[in-house]
Design a protein around this motif. Sequence first.
Motif, short mmCIF file in Angstrom:
data_model
loop_
_atom_site.label_atom_id
_atom_site.label_comp_id
_atom_site.label_asym_id
_atom_site.label_seq_id
_atom_site.Cartn_x
_atom_site.Cartn_y
_atom_site.Cartn_z
N ARG A 315 43.79 40.15 -32.79
CA ARG A 315 43.17 38.93 -32.27
C ARG A 315 42.58 38.14 -33.42
N VAL A 316 42.81 36.83 -33.40
CA VAL A 316 42.29 35.93 -34.42
C VAL A 316 41.56 34.78 -33.73
N TRP A 317 40.59 34.19 -34.43
CA TRP A 317 39.76 33.14 -33.86
C TRP A 317 39.82 31.90 -34.75
N GLY A 318 39.16 30.83 -34.32
CA GLY A 318 39.19 29.58 -35.07
C GLY A 318 40.56 28.93 -35.01
N ARG A 319 41.18 28.95 -33.85
CA ARG A 319 42.59 28.57 -33.71
C ARG A 319 42.81 27.07 -33.80
N ARG A 320 41.82 26.23 -33.51
CA ARG A 320 42.04 24.78 -33.54
C ARG A 320 42.21 24.26 -34.96
N ARG A 321 41.95 25.07 -35.94
CA ARG A 321 42.26 24.69 -37.32
C ARG A 321 43.76 24.64 -37.57
N LEU A 322 44.55 25.22 -36.66
CA LEU A 322 46.00 25.19 -36.83
C LEU A 322 46.58 23.80 -36.62
N PHE A 323 45.79 22.87 -36.09
CA PHE A 323 46.29 21.51 -35.92
C PHE A 323 46.63 20.88 -37.27
N ILE A 324 46.09 21.42 -38.35
CA ILE A 324 46.42 20.92 -39.70
C ILE A 324 47.91 21.03 -39.96
N LEU A 325 48.56 22.02 -39.37
CA LEU A 325 49.97 22.28 -39.65
C LEU A 325 50.91 21.43 -38.80
N GLU A 326 50.40 20.67 -37.85
CA GLU A 326 51.28 19.99 -36.89
C GLU A 326 52.23 19.02 -37.57
N ARG A 327 51.74 18.25 -38.52
CA ARG A 327 52.63 17.25 -39.13
C ARG A 327 53.65 17.87 -40.08
N LEU A 328 53.51 19.16 -40.39
CA LEU A 328 54.48 19.83 -41.25
C LEU A 328 55.63 20.44 -40.45
N LEU A 329 55.43 20.67 -39.17
CA LEU A 329 56.41 21.43 -38.39
C LEU A 329 57.77 20.75 -38.29
N PRO A 330 57.88 19.42 -38.14
CA PRO A 330 59.23 18.82 -38.07
C PRO A 330 60.07 19.07 -39.30
N ARG A 331 59.44 19.28 -40.46
CA ARG A 331 60.19 19.51 -41.70
C ARG A 331 60.23 20.98 -42.09
N ALA A 332 59.58 21.84 -41.34
CA ALA A 332 59.46 23.25 -41.72
C ALA A 332 60.71 24.04 -41.33
N LYS A 333 61.02 25.04 -42.15
CA LYS A 333 62.12 25.95 -41.86
C LYS A 333 61.63 27.22 -41.18
N ARG A 334 60.46 27.67 -41.57
CA ARG A 334 59.86 28.86 -40.97
C ARG A 334 58.38 28.86 -41.31
N VAL A 335 57.64 29.66 -40.54
CA VAL A 335 56.20 29.82 -40.77
C VAL A 335 55.92 31.31 -40.78
#
Length: 841
Positions: A315-335
């Motif tokens: 279990r991990v917390w502080g999940r709303r910080r993941l919104f930083i990655l949203e604009r990278l996802l269309p160009r991402a190959k994997r995470v």
Amino acid sequence: MLFQHRYSGATAVRQTDGSTAMAFAPDTLREPTYFRGSIAKQVEFREAISALHDVVISDLRFVPKDRTAYLQWRERQSYVDLAEVTQSQRRISDEIKTAQEELTRLEHAASHRRSGFYKARQKYFDYLYNRDKELWFKLDPVITVHPDQVFFECFSRDESSYGRLAANYEVFEELGERANGTTNIDYSDKLYGEFQKIRSYKTTSLDIDPGGFNVKTSLEEQYREVKIDLPDSWVRGFLQVSSAATLPANVVELHPMDVHNLCLVLRRNKELFGPRSLKFQLTPGAPVKIVVEPWNHVVECPRSRQTDGNAGEIRVWGRRRLFILERLLPRAKRVRVFLLGSGLPTFWVVDLGDLSFTLGLSGWTQNNWSEAGNFDLMAAREEVDQITQQRVFAELGKSWLATPEELAAKTGLETPIVASALAGWVQAGRAIYDLDRGVYRKRELTREPLPMDKLRFANPREEAAAQILHRGKVAIDRVDTAEGLLLEGRVLDNLKGKEKLYAPKIAFDGDRRMVHGECSCDYFIRNRLHRGPCEHMLALRAAHRRGINDTINLQPQLPPRPGAAPTVPSRENFQQAFRQGIMRAAQLRQQGKVQDALAELERTSRMAPPDSDEQGRLQEVIAESRFDAGDMTAARQAAERALSRFPTSTLALRIKRDALVELDEVSTAIPVARALAHVDNKVERWDELCVLCDSIADHMAMYQFAEEGLRLHPNHPKLVAHRNTARANLPPGTKLPGETQPDAAKPSWWRRAVGAITGRPATPPPPSIDQKLDRIIGELAKGSVIQDRATVLQLLRVAHGAADRDEARVFALCAAIKDCPAISNLPSDQELLALLRRALS
């Protein structure tokens, strides 16, 4: 911590119709570091550098509402409320309303006159906020030029997020001259707007200007001197990130669309209560499932797999910080996600081809990278001498990047020694571990060496906790994850040359926030949790994180008073702990958590002095709990330990007898059953003894025990029936010892003589302890409500054995009854004391 930078000019972005030129001004006080190149993948670079900016400005700390206006209104409204309450006094009410109207008019006029001042003050506050933010932008970014890539690093304002953007040289079409190294760059908020203008049809160049390093003395006035006092937490956070990256982790490879779905769930829902965690359900090689709490939405990830680590749930917390990655996802190959454990930091590495973006998140938002309890990330792995450390660092400086195996082959050292030396340089801020490539890189965070003795720990308690982990012992007795996380254990502290045993206990809620803590140390007794947890709580939490569980056999001792001779711990000092342990174990048994109840009892017994009455009473309860759990061997052993202290304990004798019967050792159980019958002289006990003899066909013993019981309970039909059954099953001609005739049963001549003289029957034997306690419970039941008679009886046994005098037993029993949750509607204290004195007399 004061840092000084000198920049030649300022960072600037020049935009034309066909090109974008970014020129960063490096710190000229550091070793020359420069780079020039023309970017070929403009859109990917724009999105990645913008995400880095989002990390810099990220601040998710709770900001309380400004209630100033409300309090002012409330103060004015109080007069009106007072007037409404005193409606009967019309004259006073009218005067108050008139005064209130006049006051409102005056305040409105004053507000109108001061409007200019208020606007100027707000403008000044905005200026301070923007200026403070500007300082963070100037200091956060650190740029490093390496033989294979150039990368930027930054830290968020709330110190809970870390960002790293790495660009391989394949990203650039034209490469100019470069010099490897690390430098600070002049960075401003205006650059973000210029980054958004980068387009694929425009030529984009990146220039870390080397000209600033070759300037004549006559142009000294062109330099800008910047002196900034950075908080220690900022530097400590950078070091924590680098150290955490070297820890072993479970690696999950997520498809970018799965990360998008996860962000979509968080965008569409707003939690109003906890827990606010992401629960990764991991099975190596199988699709990953992510449960979003508290709604328990399951995000299926059929295209995602766990590539490294063990099966389990993290279990991990502080999940709303993941919104930083949203604009990278269309160009991402994997995470790729690196999960260190529940409540521990996580790293999200986004693969953009020749670009790589790493987002490091602390355990949760409020617990930033430099928060108390993270010091164990910086703990040294192995002791490495200074000469070996210098050899490893010098070899790393030649190639700028290498794996521990490669450096071990070049230096001739063992790989674990090299890895420990590299971990030390990472902690010192002179190296970094690249999660994307799996290599160590040379990276000097600052121009001068950092004072590690000042940065490693946030306060003296963290340092003391680290010393306990290094030189002391920590035993974890209980880990309960039913509701959040509950840790109980013992800490052997020998920092001051004397070994002392403490019993810390800490509880976390579903979001892994500390909600409760206890310890027997002086710091907690004086301050509670007002000044944070003590070193023993921190050591217990760090030991649980790192999987440490030592064996401690030392019994606790009380610290002597100043100037007083050492004393042996008295039993009274453990009464409260025993009562709490017994009650907590009883509650757990009522909830069906038998194993947890046993763990609580064992923990309490380890704190009791050896060969004490408390230890004997606890062993009675442990024996009964072991018997209920079905562990007959352990129940027998615990009962024998209790009998070594209390040979006439009714409970221990009964448990030992029944355990031997369940273990099919009836012949061994018969002497125990006879002792129980003599101690607890009831017909039922003699009846059970005769039944045991009948079960193994020992009819002679059955006859003798029936006769013995009839001498104490004359003419009882059960015992007469057992005697007749035994006589009928004996072989013919068997010589029987003298039997008691039911019709002619007479007391002895001595008893008859005493009865004739006094006119009273013979005095019965004194009641046992359990009979007295049963009498107390019976008296209480007349006016109180007893929910669990067995629990109350166990508690009273412990309280009775904790005192050595009649009056002390009365007060111990009174305190135990008042603390027992299984009794309600108790009488007054005086009535309760009188009842106990009558029952014990």
